[in-house]
Scaffold this active site. Structure first.
Site, mmCIF file in Angstrom:
data_model
loop_
_atom_site.group_PDB
_atom_site.id
_atom_site.type_symbol
_atom_site.label_atom_id
_atom_site.label_comp_id
_atom_site.label_asym_id
_atom_site.label_seq_id
_atom_site.Cartn_x
_atom_site.Cartn_y
_atom_site.Cartn_z
ATOM 1 C CD GLU A 146 -2.760 1.068 2.280
ATOM 2 O OE1 GLU A 146 -3.939 2.263 2.421
ATOM 3 O OE2 GLU A 146 -3.149 0.067 2.802
ATOM 4 C CE LYS A 183 -9.311 -0.058 5.523
ATOM 5 N NZ LYS A 183 -8.842 -0.764 6.911
#
Length: 412
Positions: free
Chosen positions: A224, A240
């Site tokens: 990420e 997410k």
């Protein structure tokens, strides 16, 4: 002298390998020169102290939108860039948020930056940097690796109870979403270098790498992007939403209203974080809910960006994006207050920032899927975002699924 500076603890030629996000063109050419350290409880603003240190070493951190290919030289060497690590605790200090439990690896600084140099052709190969001193406390170099049993800092029932307490806080209107993280550790004997390299090499590790210090090391397999600045644009890529990397898992992830709502909430938070930066233009969502693979998991990722129309400094950028929204929740400060009250063990090296600052770009990953060794134990963290629709047991299982590849890599 800037607070916390001094010689580095390990050279880049250690068996741990390259630091996260270090440019590929620099491999085997750069050498560590000097380091900055800041610990929780130290005086001063860590964002400002760090910026001063990096600026003094020739990096254009006062205006990140300016491309500067004139690298600062020191004697017969040239500053290439800096590896940077910022803990979740340091991010809380920068954001003015509540601090949680202390880190289980207190020997690791909460901010650690290492300046790297390129030697000129005039310096004989292998000559050490003048300011580089050996570490006073080595890890167990050269000894056979042996990993003990894992011990979680809370039971499955306690983790599930924390999820239920977050759902109650959401029901009261205190927060909309909170990321809950658990910690585990295991004793070890022997040289951790190969195990840490295996962690850094896990599939999907966009920021795979190792950063080592005096008696400690951390390895990340993070997929990420917390924040990237390149070509006059600032970018964040929040992740997410998680499912097993199977055909059924993909269908479930794409069809889940809970996962999509959780994801969109964090995208909105990241849009707000970038919009608060002075000197940025209109914020855009360039990609929404794209599915990527990390090890045996599908994960949903979006791309949020904005042009840099004015001066934006590193200190302002870190205050805006740290700690990362996908590992805190919304509203961010309220979520961090919940986290401080719920989690019995500090987040340590996890849920912070880890990457590289060069003359023409900045690239920091979010330090999820990250482990640390401190000479006696190896530490790992995993968690997930909690919404009103979260099932406590499912959330506990999701955290275990994220931790699984790290434990396997360390054990092999």
């Amino acid at each position: 002298m800037v607070h916390g500076t001094g010689p580095v603890d390990h050279c880049s030629s250690t068996p741990f390998g390259a630091p996260p996000a270090a440019p590929g063109a620099c491999q085997a050419r750069h050498h560590a020169l000097r380091a900055f350290r800041w610990h929780r409880g130290d005086p001063g603003d860590p964002a400002e102290l760090l910026s001063a240190f990096l600026a003094d070493n020739g990096l254009p951190v006062r205006n990140l939108g300016r491309t500067d290919d004139k690298k600062k030289t020191f004697g017969d060497s040239t500053i290439c860039g800096a590896a940077l690590y910022v803990s979740a605790d340091a991010g809380c200090v920068m954001a003015g948020a509540a601090l949680g439990a202390p880190s289980p690896v207190p020997g690791i600084p909460d901010v650690y930056a290492v300046i790297y140099e390129h030697f000129s052709k005039n310096r004989p190969f292998g000559t050490p940097p003048l300011l580089l001193s050996p570490a006073s406390h080595r890890l167990q170099s050269g000894l056979a690796w042996e990993l003990g049993e894992w011990h979680d800092s809370w039971t499955r029932e306690q983790h599930a109870d924390a999820v239920s307490r977050v759902r109650a806080a959401i029901g009261r209107g205190d927060v909309y979403q909170v990321n809950v993280v658990g910690h585990a550790s295991a004793a070890y004997r022997g040289d951790p270098a190969a195990a840490l390299r295996r962690v850094a090499g896990l599939p999907g590790a966009r920021y795979g790498g190792v950063l080592a210090g005096d008696g400690w090391a951390l390895a990340t397999a993070s997929p990420e992007t917390l924040v990237e600045v390149r070509g006059g644009r600032v970018v964040t890529r929040p992740i997410k939403g998680t499912r097993p990397a199977t055909a059924d898992g993909l269908r479930e992830l794409l069809a889940s209203p809970k996962e999509r709502a959780e994801h969109v909430m964090i995208v909105d938070l990241e849009r707000n974080d970038l919009a608060r930066l002075p000197g940025t233009g209109p914020v855009a969502v360039d990609e929404l809910f794209a599915v990527r693979r990390w090890c045996h998991l599908w994960q949903a990722e979006s791309v949020v960006s904005a042009p840099l129309d004015g001066d934006v400094g590193l200190a302002e950028l870190l205050r805006a994006v740290c700690p990362g929204g996908s590992v805190t929740g919304a509203p961010k400060l309220a979520a961090l207050a919940q986290i401080a009250a719920l989690e019995p063990v500090g987040r340590g090296v996890s849920m912070g920032a880890l990457g590289w600052i060069g003359h023409d770009h900045l690239d920091l990953g979010l330090s999820i899927r990250t482990v640390a060794v401190d000479g006696a134990r190896v530490h790992a963290w995993a968690g997930g975002g909690i919404t009103a629709d979260s099932d406590p047991i499912a959330e506990v299982d999701e955290a275990a699924a994220k931790a699984g590849p790290l434990r396997s890599a360390l054990k092999s």
